[in-house]
Design a protein around this motif. Structure first.
Motif, mmCIF file in Angstrom:
data_model
loop_
_atom_site.group_PDB
_atom_site.id
_atom_site.type_symbol
_atom_site.label_atom_id
_atom_site.label_comp_id
_atom_site.label_asym_id
_atom_site.label_seq_id
_atom_site.Cartn_x
_atom_site.Cartn_y
_atom_site.Cartn_z
ATOM 1 N N ASN A 192 0.834 -1.207 0.000
ATOM 2 C CA ASN A 192 0.000 0.000 0.000
ATOM 3 C C ASN A 192 0.870 1.258 0.000
ATOM 4 O O ASN A 192 0.573 2.226 -0.687
ATOM 5 C CB ASN A 192 -0.956 0.015 1.192
ATOM 6 C CG ASN A 192 -2.100 -0.959 0.999
ATOM 7 O OD1 ASN A 192 -2.467 -1.291 -0.124
ATOM 8 N ND2 ASN A 192 -2.684 -1.390 2.098
ATOM 9 N N ASN A 193 1.942 1.247 0.790
ATOM 10 C CA ASN A 193 2.870 2.380 0.815
ATOM 11 C C ASN A 193 3.538 2.568 -0.532
ATOM 12 O O ASN A 193 3.746 3.696 -0.987
ATOM 13 C CB ASN A 193 3.922 2.215 1.905
ATOM 14 C CG ASN A 193 3.359 2.434 3.288
ATOM 15 O OD1 ASN A 193 2.322 3.078 3.448
ATOM 16 N ND2 ASN A 193 4.009 1.876 4.281
ATOM 17 N N ARG A 194 3.887 1.466 -1.166
ATOM 18 C CA ARG A 194 4.533 1.515 -2.477
ATOM 19 C C ARG A 194 3.582 2.128 -3.513
ATOM 20 O O ARG A 194 3.988 2.954 -4.308
ATOM 21 C CB ARG A 194 4.948 0.112 -2.910
ATOM 22 C CG ARG A 194 5.723 0.106 -4.224
ATOM 23 C CD ARG A 194 6.003 -1.272 -4.716
ATOM 24 N NE ARG A 194 6.948 -1.981 -3.865
ATOM 25 C CZ ARG A 194 7.391 -3.210 -4.108
ATOM 26 N NH1 ARG A 194 6.954 -3.858 -5.156
ATOM 27 N NH2 ARG A 194 8.252 -3.777 -3.302
ATOM 28 N N LYS A 195 2.321 1.745 -3.469
ATOM 29 C CA LYS A 195 1.323 2.272 -4.411
ATOM 30 C C LYS A 195 1.072 3.759 -4.162
ATOM 31 O O LYS A 195 0.924 4.530 -5.096
ATOM 32 C CB LYS A 195 0.015 1.500 -4.297
ATOM 33 C CG LYS A 195 0.087 0.119 -4.873
ATOM 34 C CD LYS A 195 -1.205 -0.632 -4.647
ATOM 35 C CE LYS A 195 -1.051 -2.083 -5.091
ATOM 36 N NZ LYS A 195 -2.217 -2.882 -4.758
#
Length: 119
Positions: free
Chosen positions: A113-116
């Motif tokens: 989620n952080n990467r997205k």
């Protein structure tokens, strides 16, 4: 990439009448080998096309995530079988693998989620 053995699921040696089970439960059990094969493919793709050597972070993350999903599903099936057929609950003394599967899944979901969000 790893020295760990890849899990296997072999349902061919099980005697009994699968049709005596509820269809949804029978399907979930018989689908486990397919889900394992899918997990192996995801891991293989991550190993081949992920970030690669020396860390193979993507491949290890895919492996942890896919096997956590399988472990959670297998545990849910086992709990359903134990409940339906009045079998004793599994008692873990010091380490409960389900907790570890859930923690690892949540950890990797947060990373993804952080990467997205940062893309």
């Amino acid at each position: 990439m790893t020295n760990s053995k890849t899990p296997t699921i072999d349902l061919d040696g099980i005697d009994g009448k699968w049709q005596s089970m509820r269809f949804d439960l029978m399907y979930r059990i018989l689908d486990l080998p397919n889900r394992l094969n899918y997990a192996k493919e995801v891991i293989s793709i991550a190993a081949e096309y992920g970030d690669g050597a020396p860390d193979y972070r993507d491949a290890f993350r895919a492996r942890q995530y896919q096997y956590a999903l399988l472990g959670i599903e297998a545990n849910e099936i086992a709990e359903t079988l134990r409940s339906k057929y009045s079998m004793p609950k599994k008692c873990y003394e010091t380490w409960n693998p389900l907790e570890r599967f859930i923690e690892k899944k949540a950890e990797i979901d947060a990373i993804e989620n952080n990467r997205k969000c940062s893309s």
